[in-house]
Write a protein that holds these residues in place. Structure first.
Motif, PDB file in Angstrom:
ATOM      1  N   ILE A  99       1.600  -2.391  -1.075  1.00 42.81           N
ATOM      2  CA  ILE A  99       1.274  -1.145  -0.359  1.00 42.81           C
ATOM      3  C   ILE A  99      -0.004  -1.330   0.472  1.00 42.81           C
ATOM      4  CG2 ILE A  99       0.580   1.262  -0.674  1.00 42.81           C
ATOM      5  CD1 ILE A  99       2.360   1.253  -3.209  1.00 42.81           C
TER       6      ILE A  99
ATOM      7  N   PHE B  93       6.228   5.817 -10.811  1.00 40.84           N
ATOM      8  CA  PHE B  93       7.426   5.073 -10.432  1.00 40.84           C
ATOM      9  C   PHE B  93       7.206   3.565 -10.572  1.00 40.84           C
ATOM     10  CE2 PHE B  93       9.679   3.040  -6.808  1.00 40.84           C
ATOM     11  CZ  PHE B  93      10.976   3.281  -7.228  1.00 40.84           C
ATOM     12  N   ILE B  94       5.959   3.127 -10.382  1.00 40.97           N
ATOM     13  CA  ILE B  94       5.654   1.688 -10.462  1.00 40.97           C
ATOM     14  C   ILE B  94       5.534   1.264 -11.921  1.00 40.97           C
ATOM     15  CG2 ILE B  94       4.034  -0.134  -9.798  1.00 40.97           C
ATOM     16  CD1 ILE B  94       3.146   1.595  -7.461  1.00 40.97           C
ATOM     17  N   PRO B  95       6.343   0.280 -12.377  1.00 38.24           N
ATOM     18  CA  PRO B  95       6.241  -0.177 -13.768  1.00 38.24           C
ATOM     19  C   PRO B  95       4.879  -0.836 -13.995  1.00 38.24           C
ATOM     20  CG  PRO B  95       8.158  -1.126 -12.650  1.00 38.24           C
ATOM     21  CD  PRO B  95       7.337  -0.476 -11.608  1.00 38.24           C
TER      22      PRO B  95
ATOM     23  N   ALA C 179       1.105  -6.146  -8.308  1.00 37.83           N
ATOM     24  CA  ALA C 179       1.952  -6.617  -7.200  1.00 37.83           C
ATOM     25  C   ALA C 179       2.338  -5.442  -6.301  1.00 37.83           C
ATOM     26  CB  ALA C 179       3.185  -7.315  -7.748  1.00 37.83           C
ATOM     27  N   GLY C 180       2.720  -4.325  -6.923  1.00 35.92           N
ATOM     28  CA  GLY C 180       3.098  -3.137  -6.154  1.00 35.92           C
ATOM     29  C   GLY C 180       1.941  -2.633  -5.301  1.00 35.92           C
TER      30      GLY C 180
ATOM     31  N   LEU D 164       3.160   7.236  -6.103  1.00 35.44           N
ATOM     32  CA  LEU D 164       4.139   6.351  -6.747  1.00 35.44           C
ATOM     33  C   LEU D 164       3.699   5.931  -8.150  1.00 35.44           C
ATOM     34  CD1 LEU D 164       4.835   4.055  -3.654  1.00 35.44           C
ATOM     35  CD2 LEU D 164       6.422   5.706  -4.624  1.00 35.44           C
TER      36      LEU D 164
ATOM     37  N   GLU E 247       3.944  -3.243 -15.748  1.00 32.86           N
ATOM     38  CA  GLU E 247       3.931  -4.714 -15.806  1.00 32.86           C
ATOM     39  C   GLU E 247       3.667  -5.334 -14.443  1.00 32.86           C
ATOM     40  OE1 GLU E 247       6.271  -2.780 -17.043  1.00 32.86           O
ATOM     41  OE2 GLU E 247       7.129  -3.558 -18.895  1.00 32.86           O
ATOM     42  N   VAL E 248       4.132  -4.677 -13.380  1.00 33.93           N
ATOM     43  CA  VAL E 248       4.003  -5.286 -12.045  1.00 33.93           C
ATOM     44  C   VAL E 248       3.173  -4.399 -11.122  1.00 33.93           C
ATOM     45  CG1 VAL E 248       6.090  -6.678 -12.108  1.00 33.93           C
ATOM     46  CG2 VAL E 248       6.227  -4.296 -11.406  1.00 33.93           C
TER      47      VAL E 248
END
Lengths: 208, 167
Positions: free
Chosen positions: A77, A64-66, A72-73, A61, A68-69
């Motif tokens: 997970i 796909f994960i920005p 958190a992502g 991912l 900035e966050v």
């Protein structure tokens, strides 16, 4: 991918960049769950499973994960996999589940996992990331089990629950939290001695 | 408008990740939940027998809605005496939940405690291998955790006493 990546990475994980003995990350479970070799091994395996899967998925991912966050992502997970591991242990390994107790959910905040996600998995393709997770997890497991075995043998006169020393020879202090620090100190000292010997040999070889 | 797009660009991937993780957890829960329920029922059954040290006892579930009580059992010992056993959840001031089985005699006095599960860090040291709580008044450094056990005992006593008042 560089030639010899897999073998070198395995050596790094277990020896040269061992998460506990060299990098000193993930100290909380190291000190808390190594009262016996069985607990230490179980903790090591649980962390390895979480590390391998979270690395794999974070790598899949990563575009796909920005950014900035991303933290958190990653944490979402990681905590999902920790919860899965916790459920499986609760269902099928009840005695280990109750022995490790609150330290299983605390794997979420093990900085080793977030460190590998940020430093490796977020920048590399899935297969090397999975391998990185397995290698670092193995290094973690080996160090944890060694520490657990030392504390269990000297502190409780047993290994993997099998008692062989009479009670008079137990150094009970090693099973207490302070004993974890002392045993870890000796283990790291031994590791450094070993590493410096390796390094000397390499230099000698280069001179010839 | 630009701001909304920017927020959406960040929030949507997070939403997708959370949904995927939730689905994963739902799947894992569906697989493990029946096994966990079965294990815990078995563990509680063994705890009741262990607390009274009587393999010939029988027990039935009573209706109880008292505070902190998960289940209340009326136990008939093999000698014919009646006693009670309560499945209690209490918590320490640090917020850790303690689930314990408490045996209570017919006058409402707590006899013994067996811890089923806890989220406190110290406790494994002070329970023997069957999980029975060794009789200690308090442990320095674990005062709040022991308060949670005492609270569990008094909750169980109250539940049995309220039973006596009703009948």
């Amino acid at each position: 991918m560089k030639k010899g990546f897999f073998a070198n990475h395995l050596k790094d994980g277990i020896l040269y960049k061992n998460p506990i003995l060299v990098q000193f990350i993930g100290m909380c479970p190291t000190l808390a769950t190594t009262t016996s070799a069985t607990n230490a091994l179980a903790m090591g395996i649980a962390v390895t499973v979480v590390l391998a899967f979270s690395n794999l998925f974070i790598s899949l991912l990563r575009k796909f994960i920005p950014s900035e966050v991303r933290i958190a992502g990653y944490i979402v997970i990681i905590s999902a996999f920790v919860t899965v591991v916790e459920m499986v242990m609760h269902a099928y390994f009840v005695s280990l589940y109750s022995a490790l107790g609150v330290f299983i959910p605390l794997i979420v905040v093990n900085c080793l996992i977030l460190a590998r996600a940020e430093a490796f998995a977020s920048k590399n393709p899935p297969i090397p990331s999975l391998w990185d997770g397995i290698c670092m997890g193995l290094g973690f497991t080996v160090a944890l089990t060694l520490l657990g075995a030392i504390r269990e043998i000297l502190g409780a006169g047993s290994i993997f629950g099998f008692t062989f020393l009479p009670e008079i020879m137990h150094v009970s202090m090693l099973v207490l939290p302070a004993g974890a620090f002392i045993a870890l100190g000796f283990l790291v000292a031994g590791m450094n001695k070993l590493m410096s010997k390796f390094a000397e040999k390499k230099e000698d070889g280069a001179d010839v | 408008m630009k701001n909304i797009l920017y927020v959406a660009k960040i929030a949507l991937p997070l939403l997708v990740i959370c949904t995927l993780c939730a689905a994963l957890l739902a799947g894992a829960n569906a697989l493990t939940e029946p096994v966990i329920t079965e294990n815990s029922a078995k563990e509680k059954h063994e705890a009741i027998i262990n607390l009274f040290g009587d393999t010939g006892l029988t027990y039935k579930t009573l209706d109880c809605s008292a505070e902190g009580i998960n289940g209340l059992y009326e136990v008939t010992l093999s000698g014919g005496d009646t006693a009670y056993c309560a499945d209690v959840v209490s918590s320490s001031k640090y917020g850790g939940a303690v689930n314990a089985m408490v045996s209570v005699d017919k006058d409402g006095v707590a006899l013994d405690v067996q811890i089923i599960s806890h989220s406190e860090t110290f406790m494994s040291k002070y329970t023997d291998e069957t999980g029975k709580y060794t009789k200690i008044d308090c442990i320095s450094g674990a005062t709040y955790s022991f308060d949670a056990i005492r609270l569990a005992m008094s909750l169980a006593e109250n539940a049995v006493l309220s039973l006596g008042g009703a009948s």
